[in-house]
Motif scaffolding. Sequence first.
Motif, PDB file in Angstrom:
ATOM      1  N   GLU A  22       0.783  -1.309   0.119  1.00  0.00           N
ATOM      2  CA  GLU A  22       0.182   0.043   0.059  1.00  0.00           C
ATOM      3  C   GLU A  22       0.929   1.200  -0.018  1.00  0.00           C
ATOM      4  OE1 GLU A  22      -3.601   0.298   1.123  1.00  0.00           O
ATOM      5  OE2 GLU A  22      -4.013  -1.478   0.214  1.00  0.00           O
ATOM      6  N   VAL A  23       0.652   2.211  -1.030  1.00  0.00           N
ATOM      7  CA  VAL A  23       1.547   3.593  -0.972  1.00  0.00           C
ATOM      8  C   VAL A  23       0.675   4.328  -0.673  1.00  0.00           C
ATOM      9  CG1 VAL A  23       2.590   4.834  -2.509  1.00  0.00           C
ATOM     10  CG2 VAL A  23       2.850   2.385  -2.889  1.00  0.00           C
ATOM     11  N   GLU A  24       0.881   5.399   0.413  1.00  0.00           N
ATOM     12  CA  GLU A  24       0.461   6.575   0.808  1.00  0.00           C
ATOM     13  C   GLU A  24       0.780   7.734  -0.264  1.00  0.00           C
ATOM     14  OE1 GLU A  24       1.253   7.504   4.452  1.00  0.00           O
ATOM     15  OE2 GLU A  24       1.002   5.451   5.363  1.00  0.00           O
ATOM     16  N   GLU A  45       2.313  -2.586  -6.809  1.00  0.00           N
ATOM     17  CA  GLU A  45       3.134  -3.677  -6.849  1.00  0.00           C
ATOM     18  C   GLU A  45       4.507  -3.213  -7.053  1.00  0.00           C
ATOM     19  OE1 GLU A  45       4.396  -6.678 -10.488  1.00  0.00           O
ATOM     20  OE2 GLU A  45       2.262  -6.467 -10.203  1.00  0.00           O
ATOM     21  N   LEU A  46       5.382  -3.751  -6.008  1.00  0.00           N
ATOM     22  CA  LEU A  46       6.676  -3.294  -5.872  1.00  0.00           C
ATOM     23  C   LEU A  46       7.616  -4.469  -6.490  1.00  0.00           C
ATOM     24  CD1 LEU A  46       9.144  -1.591  -5.157  1.00  0.00           C
ATOM     25  CD2 LEU A  46       8.973  -2.765  -2.531  1.00  0.00           C
ATOM     26  N   GLY A  54      23.838  -4.278  -9.365  1.00  0.00           N
ATOM     27  CA  GLY A  54      23.180  -3.343  -8.612  1.00  0.00           C
ATOM     28  C   GLY A  54      21.815  -3.874  -8.531  1.00  0.00           C
ATOM     29  N   THR A  55      20.727  -3.145  -8.090  1.00  0.00           N
ATOM     30  CA  THR A  55      19.340  -3.404  -7.877  1.00  0.00           C
ATOM     31  C   THR A  55      18.548  -2.404  -8.773  1.00  0.00           C
ATOM     32  OG1 THR A  55      20.025  -3.950  -5.737  1.00  0.00           O
ATOM     33  CG2 THR A  55      17.667  -3.746  -6.064  1.00  0.00           C
ATOM     34  N   VAL A  56      17.630  -3.202  -9.385  1.00  0.00           N
ATOM     35  CA  VAL A  56      16.557  -2.295 -10.037  1.00  0.00           C
ATOM     36  C   VAL A  56      15.363  -2.530  -9.063  1.00  0.00           C
ATOM     37  CG1 VAL A  56      15.211  -2.179 -12.209  1.00  0.00           C
ATOM     38  CG2 VAL A  56      17.721  -2.963 -12.054  1.00  0.00           C
ATOM     39  N   PHE A  57      14.703  -1.169  -9.274  1.00  0.00           N
ATOM     40  CA  PHE A  57      13.177  -1.267  -8.189  1.00  0.00           C
ATOM     41  C   PHE A  57      12.436  -0.873  -9.333  1.00  0.00           C
ATOM     42  CE2 PHE A  57      16.776  -0.103  -5.386  1.00  0.00           C
ATOM     43  CZ  PHE A  57      16.543  -0.906  -4.552  1.00  0.00           C
ATOM     44  N   GLU A  58      11.101  -1.504  -9.237  1.00  0.00           N
ATOM     45  CA  GLU A  58      10.021  -1.078 -10.031  1.00  0.00           C
ATOM     46  C   GLU A  58       8.776  -0.955  -9.430  1.00  0.00           C
ATOM     47  OE1 GLU A  58       9.894  -3.020 -14.160  1.00  0.00           O
ATOM     48  OE2 GLU A  58      11.253  -4.531 -13.131  1.00  0.00           O
ATOM     49  N   LEU A  59       7.894   0.198  -9.478  1.00  0.00           N
ATOM     50  CA  LEU A  59       6.744   0.630  -8.690  1.00  0.00           C
ATOM     51  C   LEU A  59       5.757   0.764  -9.588  1.00  0.00           C
ATOM     52  CD1 LEU A  59       5.632   1.204  -5.746  1.00  0.00           C
ATOM     53  CD2 LEU A  59       6.105   3.407  -6.484  1.00  0.00           C
ATOM     54  N   ARG A  60       4.616   0.034  -9.429  1.00  0.00           N
ATOM     55  CA  ARG A  60       3.281   0.217 -10.366  1.00  0.00           C
ATOM     56  C   ARG A  60       2.053   0.534  -9.581  1.00  0.00           C
ATOM     57  NH1 ARG A  60       6.341  -3.651 -13.308  1.00  0.00           N
ATOM     58  NH2 ARG A  60       6.864  -2.919 -15.519  1.00  0.00           N
ATOM     59  N   PHE A  61       1.448   1.207  -9.872  1.00  0.00           N
ATOM     60  CA  PHE A  61       0.100   1.597  -9.430  1.00  0.00           C
ATOM     61  C   PHE A  61      -0.856   2.572 -10.178  1.00  0.00           C
ATOM     62  CE2 PHE A  61       3.002   4.836  -7.588  1.00  0.00           C
ATOM     63  CZ  PHE A  61       2.224   6.178  -7.752  1.00  0.00           C
ATOM     64  N   LEU A  80      -4.734   8.039 -13.682  1.00  0.00           N
ATOM     65  CA  LEU A  80      -3.368   7.697 -14.438  1.00  0.00           C
ATOM     66  C   LEU A  80      -2.623   6.483 -13.797  1.00  0.00           C
ATOM     67  CD1 LEU A  80      -1.756  11.241 -13.311  1.00  0.00           C
ATOM     68  CD2 LEU A  80      -2.445  10.541 -15.587  1.00  0.00           C
ATOM     69  N   PRO A  81      -2.041   5.785 -14.872  1.00  0.00           N
ATOM     70  CA  PRO A  81      -1.512   4.481 -14.542  1.00  0.00           C
ATOM     71  C   PRO A  81       0.083   4.816 -14.310  1.00  0.00           C
ATOM     72  CG  PRO A  81      -1.957   4.415 -16.867  1.00  0.00           C
ATOM     73  CD  PRO A  81      -2.539   5.827 -16.158  1.00  0.00           C
TER      74      PRO A  81
END
Length: 168
Positions: A22-24, A45-46, A54-61, A80-81
Amino acid sequence: MKSFSLRTFRLRPGEQHRDEIEVELEPFELGGQRYLPVPGTVPAELTVTRASTGTVFELRFDAGLHGPCFRCLEDAVLDLPISAREYQATSPEDEELRTPYVENDRLDLSAWARDALALELPDKILCKSDCAGLCPVCGKNLSREPHDHGEPEPDSRWSALAELKDRL
């Protein structure tokens, strides 16, 4: 501030971790106007993928945003997606290889979500794509009451040029 601890899992290169979170979303100002995300907390979704360097971070909402239209100041609603990606190098030698959202093995999801939402906004937030805006003379909404005030009076500062034009 909603954050995510990166210490909870250890990934080897090529491995991936997905999590439903959950993202505020906080209200923000754009062009002097206040815009409210509705709802204030959204499911997201994280995805964290470990690469060899390194590290790749993806965030979708999906986010809904309510606020005034840029042209007529009526209520405007945007859906907005959002899809954002960040990279953090294992040993960052350059500022570009470091994400500003990771500090002390914690990923700041609230700041990242706010910035991702701001980057997805259109140039002008409109109540509808063909919004005519406000009349510059009387201030009425031209989408509801289309009208014309006729030819505007010429600016008196140009009268000398108008006389010169008539003589030629």
